[in-house]
Scaffold this motif. Sequence first.
Motif, PDB file in Angstrom:
ATOM      1  N   LEU A 145       0.831  -1.206   0.000  1.00 57.71           N
ATOM      2  CA  LEU A 145       0.000   0.000   0.000  1.00 57.71           C
ATOM      3  C   LEU A 145       0.869   1.260   0.000  1.00 57.71           C
ATOM      4  CD1 LEU A 145      -3.270   0.504   1.960  1.00 57.71           C
ATOM      5  CD2 LEU A 145      -1.514   2.257   2.110  1.00 57.71           C
ATOM      6  N   THR A 164     -12.437   1.339  -0.510  1.00 52.92           N
ATOM      7  CA  THR A 164     -11.199   1.083   0.229  1.00 52.92           C
ATOM      8  C   THR A 164     -11.445   1.067   1.728  1.00 52.92           C
ATOM      9  OG1 THR A 164     -10.026   2.240  -1.544  1.00 52.92           O
ATOM     10  CG2 THR A 164      -8.795   1.797   0.464  1.00 52.92           C
ATOM     11  N   PHE A 176     -15.272  -0.201  -6.089  1.00 53.72           N
ATOM     12  CA  PHE A 176     -13.928  -0.784  -6.173  1.00 53.72           C
ATOM     13  C   PHE A 176     -13.308  -0.632  -7.567  1.00 53.72           C
ATOM     14  CE2 PHE A 176     -16.366  -2.841  -2.874  1.00 53.72           C
ATOM     15  CZ  PHE A 176     -15.502  -2.818  -1.803  1.00 53.72           C
ATOM     16  N   GLN A 208      -6.752   2.587  -7.284  1.00 54.96           N
ATOM     17  CA  GLN A 208      -7.782   1.721  -6.708  1.00 54.96           C
ATOM     18  C   GLN A 208      -7.473   0.253  -6.959  1.00 54.96           C
ATOM     19  OE1 GLN A 208     -10.421   2.801  -4.756  1.00 54.96           O
ATOM     20  NE2 GLN A 208     -10.483   0.609  -4.318  1.00 54.96           N
ATOM     21  N   LEU A 268      -4.877  -0.764  -4.449  1.00 50.71           N
ATOM     22  CA  LEU A 268      -5.437  -0.949  -3.107  1.00 50.71           C
ATOM     23  C   LEU A 268      -6.308  -2.199  -3.048  1.00 50.71           C
ATOM     24  CD1 LEU A 268      -6.321   2.723  -2.100  1.00 50.71           C
ATOM     25  CD2 LEU A 268      -4.196   1.454  -1.799  1.00 50.71           C
ATOM     26  N   ASN A 269      -7.015  -2.499  -4.141  1.00 50.99           N
ATOM     27  CA  ASN A 269      -7.784  -3.748  -4.198  1.00 50.99           C
ATOM     28  C   ASN A 269      -6.864  -4.957  -4.007  1.00 50.99           C
ATOM     29  OD1 ASN A 269     -10.120  -2.331  -4.707  1.00 50.99           O
ATOM     30  ND2 ASN A 269     -10.153  -2.767  -6.902  1.00 50.99           N
ATOM     31  N   VAL A 329      -7.065   6.552   4.129  1.00 58.98           N
ATOM     32  CA  VAL A 329      -8.162   6.203   3.229  1.00 58.98           C
ATOM     33  C   VAL A 329      -9.264   7.256   3.223  1.00 58.98           C
ATOM     34  CG1 VAL A 329     -10.069   4.557   2.957  1.00 58.98           C
ATOM     35  CG2 VAL A 329      -7.737   3.726   3.253  1.00 58.98           C
TER      36      VAL A 329
END
Length: 365
Positions: free
Chosen positions: A113, A134, A194, A283, A286-287, A338
């Motif tokens: 991250l 997130t 997402f 994104q 982060l997924n 976040v």
Amino acid sequence: MITRRALTRARTTAVPVLAVVLLALTWGRSLPTVVVVVLCGVLAAAVLAAVHHAEVVAHRVGEPFGSLVLAVAVTVIEVALIVTLMLDGGAKSATLARDTVFAAVMITCNGVLGMSLLVASLRHRTAVFNAEGTGAALATVATLATLSLVLPAFTTSEPGAQFSGVQLTFAALSSLILYGLFVTTQTVRHRDYFLPVTRQGEVITFEAHAQRPSARTAWISLALLLLALVGVIGIAKGVSPAIETGVQAAGLHHAVVGVIIAMLVLLPETIAALRAARRDRVQTSLNLALGSAMASIGLTIPAVALASVWLSGPLVLGLGPAHMLLLLLTVVVASLTVAPGRATPLQGGVHLVIFAAYLELAINP
């Protein structure tokens, strides 16, 4: 004339097969240094091949399914590796599941991250992502980690940081239910939470400039992805004795071995996340990071709970005070990162410093 694309296709097809063949030839054997070096080279090539095929599948199915494919594929094989090592027995197997899962959480929630935010923000000034999706992923990871890794240190039914049989069953079922709820939310009910977003906050539903691969190509890539992951995990297990010997020779703590193996296992997701960050698809990064952490807990705990039926030794899941503090710091900082839906290099640097603190404690507990 052979094109660059043809060479890439040939390499990414041959390497997974080669990795599995070498795995079959070297499995369970004592390996000389030269063979270990060769295996490490094949391991690196298999990681790159896994990332390539994961991106092909992700491009075919779209986000967030693409991120889910890689996260679940890696985690399923990781769980199989953990359970196999636990069934081998030995005193070290008591804390193996805890150490591996916690290493995966710290690597993904701080290392992957942090690097993704840093790369994206340095390249595009700020890293932009969907705070709703997130935040939901982070809340699920925090709940799973607390129920599975923190709570056992405070229960009194069993000596030490262990769950009783009923408590372990509850933790396993809770992990499966929460993971199932999250996957349903991510892929069905609130899929748009997402998906990558533009700097104006608009959801990107498809990449207009790139042609989707055919279904046949995607299925072939999925099969080669699984082959590559089997090779990566198996070779990582095969070279782990050499890594352990090197760690002991350097006078480092044994926990460093688990960290190194976890890094090798998560390398495909790390590379895929960084590539997405470079393309300003934070994104997706982060997924991958939070999805991997969630899958690692949500699938590993039920698996080891089932394996504990055949295990004769204890199953220690509770973290020590120092690691609990790092987990708490990770959750608090990640929540602040976040919430705004965008991040600067500062946030990425903060997460990387927490990750460095974890590595320092692993080396110097």
